[in-house]
Design a protein around this motif. Sequence first.
Motif, PDB file in Angstrom:
ATOM      1  N   PHE A  79     -23.680   5.656  80.647  1.00 45.83           N
ATOM      2  CA  PHE A  79     -23.353   4.286  80.231  1.00 45.83           C
ATOM      3  C   PHE A  79     -23.782   3.275  81.287  1.00 45.83           C
ATOM      4  O   PHE A  79     -24.444   2.271  80.970  1.00 45.83           O
ATOM      5  N   GLU A  89     -26.012  -2.868  74.683  1.00 46.71           N
ATOM      6  CA  GLU A  89     -26.139  -2.180  73.392  1.00 46.71           C
ATOM      7  C   GLU A  89     -26.753  -0.802  73.564  1.00 46.71           C
ATOM      8  O   GLU A  89     -26.280   0.186  72.968  1.00 46.71           O
ATOM      9  N   PHE A  92     -24.212   1.676  74.896  1.00 48.32           N
ATOM     10  CA  PHE A  92     -23.299   2.260  73.913  1.00 48.32           C
ATOM     11  C   PHE A  92     -23.934   3.465  73.223  1.00 48.32           C
ATOM     12  O   PHE A  92     -23.267   4.465  72.966  1.00 48.32           O
ATOM     13  N   ALA A 127     -15.413   2.332  75.181  1.00 50.65           N
ATOM     14  CA  ALA A 127     -16.535   1.619  74.579  1.00 50.65           C
ATOM     15  C   ALA A 127     -16.046   0.450  73.730  1.00 50.65           C
ATOM     16  O   ALA A 127     -16.656  -0.634  73.723  1.00 50.65           O
ATOM     17  N   ALA A 131     -16.995  -3.405  74.234  1.00 52.90           N
ATOM     18  CA  ALA A 131     -17.657  -4.149  73.153  1.00 52.90           C
ATOM     19  C   ALA A 131     -16.906  -5.438  72.844  1.00 52.90           C
ATOM     20  O   ALA A 131     -17.518  -6.495  72.634  1.00 52.90           O
TER      21      ALA A 131
END
Length: 262
Positions: A79, A89, A92, A127, A131
């Motif tokens: 990550f 993006e 993820f 995550a 986000a």
Amino acid sequence: MTQHPTLVNQLSDHAGPFGTAGTASPADDTSDVSATARRVLGLPDPPEQSAGRAAAGRALERVGGPVGLAAATAPTVAFVVTDAAAGLEAAFVALAVTAVLASGVRLARRESPGAAVAGLLVAAVCATVAAVAGEARAFFLPTMLLPAVFVLAYAISFMARRPLAGLMVNRLAGGPRDWPRHPALRRIYTISSLIGLTMAGANFVVRVVFYVADEPGVLAAIQVGLPLLFAVHFAVTLVVARQTVGRSLAVPLPSAPAPDLR
């Protein structure tokens, strides 16, 4: 995802490798056969493993060995590296792929299915938080709560006069149920708990400092490296406690005064 290796359910489920106090384990039988074979063949005894090396070996086992450690840390590393190279993006996507692969490795190694599922859930939660916040550092917010929980647990255990290290280690060390009445064991667990409290407090403070500084790379390094450090602390406590159990049990406890029947 990396998880703290000293949670009570993770500790109590791994009593097997250390055997059970007072009973012969398969490792003991193998050692007896090997010793007999060496005597028959006239071979020298192998060098005795030092307590430090034994503690290091147990610490590595506690985090799943080299393969298990790599599987646990791969999602976090993927990550952070992908975020630095290609943005949030893409990070993820890398996280999702790596977390699924890591869970597959755990299942292939015959680890607990619950651990594999938990790894996926933790990755999903982290995550989701990242986000919603729209920034990579928020990925580490959920795991920042863990050292705070341990600080609270250590503090409560001290107030209850049952140091947390004793609650986690004593059964694996083969200690008696009334270990708080044994001064040597109580001293070992108290010192270990003070060290654990200091480590957990420092862990929380350092995470907060680098979160405020917006340094996800440093946060990742902390999250990857600290579990092994905590595992070493746990393993050293276990080694010292097991060495102390025999001496502690050999000292008779003070008898209660006889009641005055007059």
